[in-house]
Structure formats: structure tokens, C-alpha cells
Design an enzyme around this catalytic site. Structure first.
Site, PDB file in Angstrom:
ATOM      1  N   LYS A 283       0.850  -1.174   0.000  1.00  0.00           N
ATOM      2  CA  LYS A 283       0.000   0.000   0.000  1.00  0.00           C
ATOM      3  C   LYS A 283       0.890   1.229   0.000  1.00  0.00           C
ATOM      4  CE  LYS A 283      -1.924   1.667   3.600  1.00  0.00           C
ATOM      5  NZ  LYS A 283      -2.805   1.922   4.775  1.00  0.00           N
TER       6      LYS A 283
ATOM      7  N   PRO B 157       4.875   8.134   1.281  1.00  0.00           N
ATOM      8  CA  PRO B 157       4.955   7.485  -0.031  1.00  0.00           C
ATOM      9  C   PRO B 157       6.360   6.973  -0.346  1.00  0.00           C
ATOM     10  CG  PRO B 157       3.752   9.572  -0.159  1.00  0.00           C
ATOM     11  CD  PRO B 157       4.383   9.514   1.201  1.00  0.00           C
ATOM     12  N   ASN B 158       6.406   5.982  -1.219  1.00  0.00           N
ATOM     13  CA  ASN B 158       7.668   5.424  -1.737  1.00  0.00           C
ATOM     14  C   ASN B 158       8.541   4.809  -0.646  1.00  0.00           C
ATOM     15  OD1 ASN B 158       7.039   6.396  -4.404  1.00  0.00           O
ATOM     16  ND2 ASN B 158       7.678   8.446  -3.710  1.00  0.00           N
ATOM     17  N   ARG B 159       7.906   4.410   0.453  1.00  0.00           N
ATOM     18  CA  ARG B 159       8.605   3.806   1.581  1.00  0.00           C
ATOM     19  C   ARG B 159       9.633   4.740   2.227  1.00  0.00           C
ATOM     20  NH1 ARG B 159       4.833   1.052   0.813  1.00  0.00           N
ATOM     21  NH2 ARG B 159       4.687  -1.210   0.939  1.00  0.00           N
ATOM     22  N   LEU B 160       9.547   6.037   1.940  1.00  0.00           N
ATOM     23  CA  LEU B 160      10.434   7.003   2.587  1.00  0.00           C
ATOM     24  C   LEU B 160       9.730   7.550   3.825  1.00  0.00           C
ATOM     25  CD1 LEU B 160      11.958   8.851  -0.513  1.00  0.00           C
ATOM     26  CD2 LEU B 160      12.947   7.017   0.883  1.00  0.00           C
TER      27      LEU B 160
END
Length: 214
Positions: A9, A190-193
Site C-alpha cells: 500500500k 509514499p515510496n517507503r520514505l
């Protein structure tokens, strides 16, 4: 083998920036806890995982319910003679973890646990429903028992006794206060950051704030 690689997600609900947080982590915890309703709420927001080091040297994690928090730390209640209680008696260092998926947030606390005073434990015990009081009385928590029926019979006997004599807090049941030495706040991005801010208690009782890479 089940392949879970597609369970993904995007985390986009909020941000966690150094410019928007207080100097004390307990103030931020208070804000996050009561903001949960804005994100749709969650079942038992006070549910937390607590990890201890057992007498066998292995870590063990289980879920308990947070019953109070303030500037001193986090309070929960349990059986002092349980596996958890025995572990804490030997090594009071613990890790608490809160996961609030509706807000895409986690809080991870490292600290030390100590038993609270008997009067406070008495007051909380008296506030519990009768069934919960009796459960604490009859359950030899973490011990091997022969069957479910053993508990049911003990409960019936305790109910009869309570009808005439009431219920008192067992001396082996009460509260712990976990005093934090570090508190990490995790906000999904977002973007696993993801945003990760960690407070660490310093010798002068102030808190150092740093950002961790996700």
C-alpha cells in the site's frame, strides 16, 4: 509457500516533521493518541505490544492494554507471578510498540518497568468489572493447567465467595510503570520514505531529537 510480495500500500495520510513536534515525546504521544478518531479510529487504540527478555534468555512479545500515560510514562496491569512478571523481575528493560494502521503510524518505546504503589493498583482493581476482578483472582497466569474446566470451576467458587465477602485485589496482581528512555515515532510516507523521529532521554532529563532513515 505463500507469496506475500504483492501485499503493498502507499502511505499518504500525514507527515512527521521536526518543525511540528514538541520537545517532550509524551506530549506528541498524547496528540497522536487522541488524533486517531480523525483518521477513522481503531479498535482498542490502547493495545500495545510489550517485549521482555524471559528467564530462558529469549525475547517474548505479547499484547497488553495501556491503562494510563502521563509525563512519567506508561502504565499497564498484570499478574506479577506470570511469565511476564517473572521476566520483569529479572530484567526490567522492555520495549513497547503501538501500531495504529488507520493513521499509518507506529510508536516504539524503550524503557524500564517498575511496580507501582499498592494503593494505585487497588484503586484500578476496584474500577474493573466484577468478571475481570474474578478473572485476576482465579487465573494462575502462565502456569500449565489441566483443562478449561479447572478455570470454570474456580470462577464459580470465586463468584460464590464474592457474593458474601466481595473481591479484593490479589497481592500478586497490580500495575507497572514503564519509564521511557527513548521514544520513536513512525509516520508512513509514499515510496517507503517513511518519517522516523526518535527522542532519547539525556542525563539532564531533556530529550534529544534525531531523524532516522526509513
Amino acid at each position: 509457500m505463500s507469496d506475500l510480495s504483492n501485499y503493498r500500500k502507499s502511505y499518504e495520510k500525514s507527515a512527521l516533521l521536526e518543525t511540528n513536534v514538541p520537545n517532550d515525546p509524551m506530549n506528541l504521544f498524547h496528540s497522536w493518541f487522541y488524533e486517531l478518531e480523525e483518521f477513522g479510529g481503531t479498535d482498542e487504540p490502547n493495545a500495545m505490544s510489550i517485549s521482555t527478555i524471559g528467564l530462558d534468555g529469549f525475547p517474548k512479545t505479547r499484547v497488553v492494554l495501556l491503562k494510563k500515560f502521563n509525563e512519567e510514562g506508561f502504565v499497564f496491569y498484570t499478574n506479577y507471578l506470570s511469565e511476564k512478571g517473572q521476566a520483569l523481575a529479572q530484567n526490567p528493560n522492555v520495549c513497547l510498540s503501538f501500531f495504529w494502521p488507520s493513521a499509518e503510524r507506529q510508536v516504539i518505546v524503550k524503557g524500564t518497568a517498575k511496580t507501582i504503589d499498592a494503593q494505585t493498583s487497588d484503586t484500578y482493581f476496584e474500577s474493573r468489572p466484577l468478571g475481570s476482578q474474578l478473572g485476576a483472582v482465579v487465573s494462575p497466569q502462565s502456569q500449565v493447567i489441566a483443562s478449561r474446566e479447572v478455570l470454570e470451576l474456580s470462577l464459580k467458587e470465586a463468584e460464590l465467595n464474592a457474593a458474601s465477602a466481595g473481591v479484593s485485589r490479589p497481592p500478586h496482581w497490580g500495575g507497572y510503570l514503564v519509564s521511557p528512555i527513548s521514544v520513536e515515532f513512525w509516520q508512513g510516507r509514499p515510496n517507503r520514505l517513511h518519517d522516523r523521529l526518535r527522542y532519547t532521554l539525556l542525563p539532564d532529563w531533556s530529550w534529544e531529537l534525531v531523524r532516522l532513515a526509513p
